[in-house]
Design an enzyme around this catalytic site. Structure first.
Site, PDB file in Angstrom:
ATOM      1  N   HIS A  15      10.273 -23.844  10.863  1.00 32.60           N
ATOM      2  CA  HIS A  15       9.540 -24.351  11.121  1.00 32.60           C
ATOM      3  C   HIS A  15       7.699 -23.963  10.743  1.00 32.60           C
ATOM      4  O   HIS A  15       6.967 -24.524  11.187  1.00 32.60           O
ATOM      5  CB  HIS A  15       9.420 -23.630  12.541  1.00 32.60           C
ATOM      6  CG  HIS A  15      10.792 -23.935  13.915  1.00 32.60           C
ATOM      7  ND1 HIS A  15      11.452 -23.869  14.683  1.00 32.60           N
ATOM      8  CD2 HIS A  15      12.136 -24.400  12.736  1.00 32.60           C
ATOM      9  CE1 HIS A  15      12.408 -24.204  15.431  1.00 32.60           C
ATOM     10  NE2 HIS A  15      12.646 -24.921  14.445  1.00 32.60           N
ATOM     11  N   ASP A  43       0.960  -0.315   0.203  1.00 30.16           N
ATOM     12  CA  ASP A  43       0.049   0.075   0.284  1.00 30.16           C
ATOM     13  C   ASP A  43       0.724   1.172   0.122  1.00 30.16           C
ATOM     14  O   ASP A  43       2.254   1.024  -0.278  1.00 30.16           O
ATOM     15  CB  ASP A  43      -0.309   0.042   0.859  1.00 30.16           C
ATOM     16  CG  ASP A  43      -0.844   0.615   2.535  1.00 30.16           C
ATOM     17  OD1 ASP A  43       0.820  -0.045   3.027  1.00 30.16           O
ATOM     18  OD2 ASP A  43      -1.678   0.046   3.541  1.00 30.16           O
ATOM     19  N   HIS A  44       0.193   2.403   0.366  1.00 29.80           N
ATOM     20  CA  HIS A  44       1.001   3.865  -0.091  1.00 29.80           C
ATOM     21  C   HIS A  44       2.549   3.852   1.462  1.00 29.80           C
ATOM     22  O   HIS A  44       3.193   4.199   1.047  1.00 29.80           O
ATOM     23  CB  HIS A  44       0.132   4.487   1.026  1.00 29.80           C
ATOM     24  CG  HIS A  44      -1.095   4.935   1.667  1.00 29.80           C
ATOM     25  ND1 HIS A  44      -1.934   3.848   1.456  1.00 29.80           N
ATOM     26  CD2 HIS A  44      -0.715   5.360   2.804  1.00 29.80           C
ATOM     27  CE1 HIS A  44      -2.306   3.318   2.823  1.00 29.80           C
ATOM     28  NE2 HIS A  44      -2.097   5.135   3.455  1.00 29.80           N
ATOM     29  N   CYS A 102       3.560  -2.774   4.027  1.00 32.11           N
ATOM     30  CA  CYS A 102       2.065  -1.229   3.755  1.00 32.11           C
ATOM     31  C   CYS A 102       3.057  -0.771   5.281  1.00 32.11           C
ATOM     32  O   CYS A 102       4.604  -1.048   5.632  1.00 32.11           O
ATOM     33  CB  CYS A 102       0.962  -2.302   4.833  1.00 32.11           C
ATOM     34  SG  CYS A 102       1.068  -3.357   6.502  1.00 32.11           S
ATOM     35  N   GLY A 103       2.458   0.125   6.340  1.00 33.88           N
ATOM     36  CA  GLY A 103       3.316   1.025   6.990  1.00 33.88           C
ATOM     37  C   GLY A 103       3.993  -0.255   8.150  1.00 33.88           C
ATOM     38  O   GLY A 103       4.893   0.343   8.658  1.00 33.88           O
ATOM     39  N   THR A 104       3.474  -0.727   8.792  1.00 27.45           N
ATOM     40  CA  THR A 104       3.598  -1.829  10.174  1.00 27.45           C
ATOM     41  C   THR A 104       3.924  -3.343   9.193  1.00 27.45           C
ATOM     42  O   THR A 104       4.872  -3.635  10.263  1.00 27.45           O
ATOM     43  CB  THR A 104       2.738  -2.047  10.844  1.00 27.45           C
ATOM     44  OG1 THR A 104       1.757  -2.596  10.443  1.00 27.45           O
ATOM     45  CG2 THR A 104       2.653  -0.818  11.657  1.00 27.45           C
ATOM     46  N   GLY A 105       3.488  -4.011   7.988  1.00 29.66           N
ATOM     47  CA  GLY A 105       3.159  -4.991   7.840  1.00 29.66           C
ATOM     48  C   GLY A 105       2.066  -5.610   8.325  1.00 29.66           C
ATOM     49  O   GLY A 105       2.283  -6.803   7.971  1.00 29.66           O
ATOM     50  N   ILE A 106       2.073  -5.616   9.643  1.00 33.19           N
ATOM     51  CA  ILE A 106       0.420  -5.845  10.431  1.00 33.19           C
ATOM     52  C   ILE A 106      -0.289  -6.597   9.529  1.00 33.19           C
ATOM     53  O   ILE A 106      -1.201  -7.081   9.868  1.00 33.19           O
ATOM     54  CB  ILE A 106       0.798  -5.475  11.985  1.00 33.19           C
ATOM     55  CG1 ILE A 106       1.562  -5.601  12.185  1.00 33.19           C
ATOM     56  CG2 ILE A 106      -0.336  -6.303  12.622  1.00 33.19           C
ATOM     57  CD1 ILE A 106       1.873  -4.418  13.240  1.00 33.19           C
ATOM     58  N   GLY A 107      -1.184  -4.994   8.952  1.00 29.68           N
ATOM     59  CA  GLY A 107      -2.369  -5.382   7.996  1.00 29.68           C
ATOM     60  C   GLY A 107      -1.540  -6.524   7.113  1.00 29.68           C
ATOM     61  O   GLY A 107      -3.376  -7.241   6.887  1.00 29.68           O
ATOM     62  N   MET A 108      -1.332  -6.493   6.532  1.00 22.52           N
ATOM     63  CA  MET A 108      -1.096  -7.065   5.586  1.00 22.52           C
ATOM     64  C   MET A 108      -0.612  -8.929   5.612  1.00 22.52           C
ATOM     65  O   MET A 108      -1.874  -9.301   5.037  1.00 22.52           O
ATOM     66  CB  MET A 108       0.348  -7.062   4.902  1.00 22.52           C
ATOM     67  CG  MET A 108       0.620  -5.830   3.440  1.00 22.52           C
ATOM     68  SD  MET A 108      -0.677  -5.818   1.873  1.00 22.52           S
ATOM     69  CE  MET A 108      -0.327  -4.565   0.965  1.00 22.52           C
ATOM     70  N   ARG A 138       8.908 -33.178  12.979  1.00 26.60           N
ATOM     71  CA  ARG A 138       7.198 -31.980  13.820  1.00 26.60           C
ATOM     72  C   ARG A 138       6.572 -31.243  13.139  1.00 26.60           C
ATOM     73  O   ARG A 138       5.124 -31.342  13.704  1.00 26.60           O
ATOM     74  CB  ARG A 138       7.814 -32.539  15.081  1.00 26.60           C
ATOM     75  CG  ARG A 138       8.996 -30.830  15.309  1.00 26.60           C
ATOM     76  CD  ARG A 138       9.958 -31.481  16.579  1.00 26.60           C
ATOM     77  NE  ARG A 138      10.360 -29.320  16.235  1.00 26.60           N
ATOM     78  CZ  ARG A 138      11.641 -29.450  15.878  1.00 26.60           C
ATOM     79  NH1 ARG A 138      12.087 -30.341  14.812  1.00 26.60           N
ATOM     80  NH2 ARG A 138      12.423 -28.127  16.018  1.00 26.60           N
TER      81      ARG A 138
END
Ligand code: RB5
Length: 148
Positions: A101, A11-12, A68-74, A135
């Protein structure tokens, strides 16, 4: 080096870092499918997480990269899709372990929270670390059917 097919989107808040990642991936010889965005106009990150996730799920891309700004939304948006294991990366240790893992298939970055060099190092480790299996197969199978 194995040539990989990479789907990428931003995003922007992530478009500037995306341009650096695209340039580095191409310079390394990988095939890059860039789903945008291409400018700084405000856009909605789920609109870019969707096509990148779809390309990975369909096997059209070996891996995805979302910024994105934080990567979290993505990360949140991508992980709504079956078969997607998206992880926000801040360093090479997370990159190595989420491949080994978690068999992560999308790397997410925050354009406002990580430097270009650190992101590039993390992405290189992400793309070159194999999944360990063993595992971890049992645990990933439980993620695919989380509701008993
Ligand atoms: C956009 O302002 C911002 O919310 C987005 O880039 C991302 O950080 C969301 O997680």
């Amino acid at each position: 080096m194995k040539v990989l097919s990479i789907a990428i989107g931003a995003d922007h808040g992530g478009v500037d870092l995306k341009s650096h990642l695209v340039a580095a991936l191409k310079a390394a010889g990988h095939t890059v499918r860039d789903f945008g965005t291409d400018g700084t106009a405000s856009v909605d990150y789920p609109d870019f997480a969707a096509p990148v996730s779809a390309a990975v799920t369909a096997g059209e891309a070996d891996f995805g990269v979302l910024v994105c700004g934080t990567g979290i939304g993505m990360q949140i948006a991508a992980n709504r899709n079956p078969g997607i294991r998206a992880t926000v990366l801040h360093n090479t240790t997370e990159a190595r372990l989420t491949r080994a893992h978690n068999n992560a298939n999308i790397a997410c970055f925050g354009g406002r929270t990580i430097g270009v060099e650190v992101a590039l190092d993390a992405l290189n480790v992400f793309l070159s670390t194999p999944y360990e299996g063993g595992r971890h197969d049992r645990r990933l199978a439980k993620i695919e059917r989380p509701v008993a």
